[in-house]
Design an enzyme around this catalytic site. Structure first.
Site, mmCIF file in Angstrom:
data_model
loop_
_atom_site.group_PDB
_atom_site.id
_atom_site.type_symbol
_atom_site.label_atom_id
_atom_site.label_comp_id
_atom_site.label_asym_id
_atom_site.label_seq_id
_atom_site.Cartn_x
_atom_site.Cartn_y
_atom_site.Cartn_z
ATOM 1 N N GLY A 136 -6.094 -9.777 -1.987
ATOM 2 C CA GLY A 136 -5.012 -10.208 -2.860
ATOM 3 C C GLY A 136 -5.339 -9.942 -4.311
ATOM 4 O O GLY A 136 -6.058 -8.995 -4.647
ATOM 5 N N SER A 137 -4.848 -10.796 -5.180
ATOM 6 C CA SER A 137 -4.970 -10.569 -6.618
ATOM 7 C C SER A 137 -6.375 -10.858 -7.121
ATOM 8 O O SER A 137 -7.109 -11.672 -6.544
ATOM 9 C CB SER A 137 -3.971 -11.448 -7.371
ATOM 10 O OG SER A 137 -4.389 -12.810 -7.344
ATOM 11 N N GLU A 144 -11.146 -8.110 -1.355
ATOM 12 C CA GLU A 144 -10.549 -6.857 -1.801
ATOM 13 C C GLU A 144 -9.401 -7.210 -2.727
ATOM 14 O O GLU A 144 -8.432 -7.859 -2.317
ATOM 15 C CB GLU A 144 -10.035 -6.001 -0.649
ATOM 16 C CG GLU A 144 -9.650 -4.607 -1.155
ATOM 17 C CD GLU A 144 -8.694 -3.871 -0.269
ATOM 18 O OE1 GLU A 144 -7.498 -3.775 -0.634
ATOM 19 O OE2 GLU A 144 -9.131 -3.389 0.781
ATOM 20 N N LEU A 145 -9.509 -6.767 -3.979
ATOM 21 C CA LEU A 145 -8.597 -7.233 -5.023
ATOM 22 C C LEU A 145 -7.759 -6.075 -5.574
ATOM 23 O O LEU A 145 -7.448 -5.140 -4.856
ATOM 24 C CB LEU A 145 -9.412 -7.945 -6.102
ATOM 25 C CG LEU A 145 -10.381 -9.022 -5.555
ATOM 26 C CD1 LEU A 145 -11.219 -9.620 -6.666
ATOM 27 C CD2 LEU A 145 -9.623 -10.093 -4.787
ATOM 28 N N CYS A 163 -2.923 -1.332 -2.139
ATOM 29 C CA CYS A 163 -4.046 -1.528 -3.063
ATOM 30 C C CYS A 163 -4.716 -0.215 -3.461
ATOM 31 O O CYS A 163 -5.211 -0.093 -4.578
ATOM 32 C CB CYS A 163 -5.081 -2.458 -2.431
ATOM 33 S SG CYS A 163 -4.496 -4.142 -2.141
ATOM 34 N N LYS A 214 -4.770 -17.462 7.323
ATOM 35 C CA LYS A 214 -3.516 -17.742 6.625
ATOM 36 C C LYS A 214 -2.906 -16.407 6.204
ATOM 37 O O LYS A 214 -3.260 -15.849 5.172
ATOM 38 C CB LYS A 214 -3.743 -18.615 5.383
ATOM 39 C CG LYS A 214 -2.414 -19.095 4.771
ATOM 40 C CD LYS A 214 -2.605 -19.710 3.397
ATOM 41 C CE LYS A 214 -2.508 -18.683 2.293
ATOM 42 N NZ LYS A 214 -1.170 -18.047 2.199
ATOM 43 N N PRO A 215 -1.980 -15.864 7.020
ATOM 44 C CA PRO A 215 -1.266 -14.677 6.568
ATOM 45 C C PRO A 215 -0.235 -15.077 5.530
ATOM 46 O O PRO A 215 0.195 -16.234 5.480
ATOM 47 C CB PRO A 215 -0.604 -14.167 7.849
ATOM 48 C CG PRO A 215 -0.373 -15.406 8.657
ATOM 49 C CD PRO A 215 -1.518 -16.336 8.334
ATOM 50 N N ASP A 216 0.170 -14.122 4.702
ATOM 51 C CA ASP A 216 1.253 -14.417 3.775
ATOM 52 C C ASP A 216 2.500 -14.790 4.566
ATOM 53 O O ASP A 216 2.830 -14.152 5.568
ATOM 54 C CB ASP A 216 1.530 -13.205 2.885
ATOM 55 C CG ASP A 216 2.496 -13.537 1.768
ATOM 56 O OD1 ASP A 216 3.715 -13.480 2.024
ATOM 57 O OD2 ASP A 216 2.048 -13.861 0.664
ATOM 58 N N ASN A 224 1.506 -6.989 2.076
ATOM 59 C CA ASN A 224 1.870 -5.576 1.951
ATOM 60 C C ASN A 224 1.498 -4.736 3.166
ATOM 61 O O ASN A 224 2.188 -3.786 3.505
ATOM 62 C CB ASN A 224 1.265 -4.974 0.674
ATOM 63 C CG ASN A 224 -0.242 -5.046 0.660
ATOM 64 O OD1 ASN A 224 -0.843 -6.034 1.086
ATOM 65 N ND2 ASN A 224 -0.883 -4.002 0.162
#
Length: 532
Positions: free
Chosen positions: A247-248, A269-270, A303, A196-198, A173
């Site tokens: 992420g999640s 950070e979620l 987020c 590891k980027p998305d 994002n």
């Protein structure tokens, strides 16, 4: 107060990819992926159109292990590099980001579907972050004298050593802010980074790596691997000395468990279900403008964006009318310029989630005041900024993070009720308070269970205060980025204590009983004179 939604205006331009994204540039960026020459490829698609964007090499677990091996060798030399030299590289990177920002803006828009104004905020963020850590790292990492065990006789120093090789898993994002922003403090602290980027937004992360190499960062100190977490996530965890993840919450819990099993640190950070409180003395027009900035940047895929608004019932109708009017005036569009206010969602799964949440709420009795529908005529992933009232606990979006351009709004009887409802969530990432009285706003902010709270701002005030820590409470994560916490987490503290002349053992010829009595008297004296 409106009772039916009004279609959001559209900006109809920007159908293809911008000319800056040449095959030469894309080939140079994809060549930065740590993968075998004959690696399988994965194709990413442009959210604006759904058309193909790039073919990226896919890293295997073996590629990840090789990347870590190279990183460990490079890290030894990098850690021995004087911090003033690391600082110079970061400041050159800072200048390159600003000079070549059009490439970054085009990449971010092409990969994520966000507007140019939202992409520019990421450029600004990375410039601020880079400058801050370049100029602050030497002081933050410097050896520090600490109070010794015995005054004058114990010389105690705290040292900071790099962790080693840090694994960074960054989301789609905010592809520049989250990728480069978390790597920069790790690098300047003397670590190597394997990231590891998305996959969807990997080109932007690779662009940052490419510029850092151009700025002088040695080869292998920062590397990137591409692949699904289910494929290479285990190799990242098995080889890392520290894990940084955004992420999640579900994935964050697994990473925390696995990191705990390995006895390595992690920063997470979620998710969030962030609340905005509009108090009874708020400037209604200013608060309505703030709600736009709070709810719809990057099409709500942020987020720290706001998904719940609690408004004092005395001003509820007036605020809602202002907020709905501003929302209906927003311009949706796929434009590689600054003409659009809101872009599109990034991937089909987010469109599915947004649609399901809104449809579920409407089916169970919620009212749509603005938006509430997809706009396929603009592109495959466009969804209108949406405001709902009458949202109740049995509706999915009441408690669950939507991560899209959707906000629910509620009246409250008083500030105590608003605070209680804002805190009635397992999340605790960000919040916003609006009032004409700054002291009152800060007092209310201190009662909210959130890692950052902004008074008369959406999220940028706290996020941009780079010298202060940023992160979540509860299900919103562990650890902090920004400030001293954002770099010290990537280090191992070491205490070196040098004892002069005499320690705690009695001198020759003095009994333990006599020595204990003498030390007891010394301790009492130190308390009397106020010594710590």
């Amino acid at each position: 107060m409106p009772t039916s939604p009004v279609a959001t205006p559209a900006v109809t331009r920007g159908s293809g990819l911008p000319p800056s994204l040449t095959p030469t540039l894309l080939d140079r960026l994809t060549a930065r992926v740590a993968a075998a020459a004959d690696a399988a490829k994965v194709t990413t698609n442009a959210p604006y159109t759904g058309g193909p964007l790039a073919d990226l090499p896919v890293s295997t677990p073996s590629d990840v292990e090789t990347a870590f091996a190279r990183a460990r060798r490079a890290q030894e030399t990098w850690a021995a590099t004087p911090i003033r030299e690391r600082k110079k590289i970061l400041l050159r990177f800072h200048d390159l980001v600003l000079q070549r920002q059009d490439e970054a803006l085009d990449l971010m828009q092409a990969e994520s579907g966000k507007t140019r104004r939202d992409a520019f905020l990421e450029v600004t963020d990375i410039a601020i972050t880079t400058r801050y850590y370049a100029r602050s790292a030497a002081q933050l990492l410097a050896p520090r004298r600490r109070r010794g065990a015995i005054p004058l006789l114990t010389h105690t120093t705290e040292l900071r050593h790099p962790k080693g090789v840090v694994a960074v898993i960054s989301p789609w994002n905010y592809p520049l802010s989250m990728a480069a922003g978390d790597a920069i403090p790790a690098l300047v602290a003397g670590n190597a980074v394997v990231q590891k980027p998305d996959t969807q937004t990997a080109l932007t992360a690779l662009w940052a790596l490419d510029l850092m190499r151009e700025a002088g960062l040695p080869a292998d100190v920062w590397q990137m691997v591409i692949g699904r977490g289910s494929s290479i996530g285990g190799a990242l965890m098995d080889n890392a000395d520290y894990m940084m993840f955004t992420g999640s919450t579900a994935t964050g819990r697994k990473i925390a468990r696995d990191a705990g099993e390995r006895l390595i640190g992690s920063s997470l950070e979620l998710g969030g279900k962030n609340a905005m409180l509009v108090l009874d003395d708020a400037d209604i027009a200013r608060a309505a403008d703030g709600a736009i900035d709070a709810c719809f940047p990057s099409t709500g895929q942020l987020c720290v964006s706001i998904e719940r608004i609690y408004v004092a019932e005395e001003i509820f109708d007036a605020f809602v009318a202002e907020f709905v009017a501003r929302t209906n005036a927003l311009r949706l569009g796929a434009a590689y310029d600054y003409s659009a206010d809101v872009g599109c969602l990034t991937n089909p799964s987010q469109l599915d989630t947004v649609t399901a949440h809104v449809d579920d709420a409407v089916a169970k009795g919620a009212t749509v005041l603005a938006g509430g529908r997809a706009r396929p005529e603009l592109g495959p992933l466009f969804y209108e900024p949406t405001i709902l009232t009458g949202v109740t606990p049995e509706m999915t979006l009441h408690d669950r993070e939507t991560f899209g351009p959707v906000v629910s709004i509620y009246p409250d009887r008083d500030t105590d009720e608003a605070v209680a409802r804002a805190n009635a969530t397992p999340y605790g990432l960000n919040a916003s308070v609006w009032t004409r009285n700054g002291a009152r706003g800060r007092a209310v902010a201190a009662r909210l269970r959130a890692g950052t709270v902004n008074v008369n701002e959406a999220f940028a005030a706290a996020w941009g205060s780079i010298d202060a820590p940023m992160g979540g409470m509860g299900d919103s994560g562990l650890g902090r980025r920004h400030g001293a916490d954002g770099i010290l987490k990537y280090t191992e503290p070491q205490t070196v204590a040098h004892q002069r002349i005499r320690g705690f053992s009695p001198p020759s010829g003095v009994s333990h009983e006599t020595w204990s009595s003498a030390l007891t008297g010394a301790l009492k004296f130190l308390k009397r004179i106020g010594s710590r």
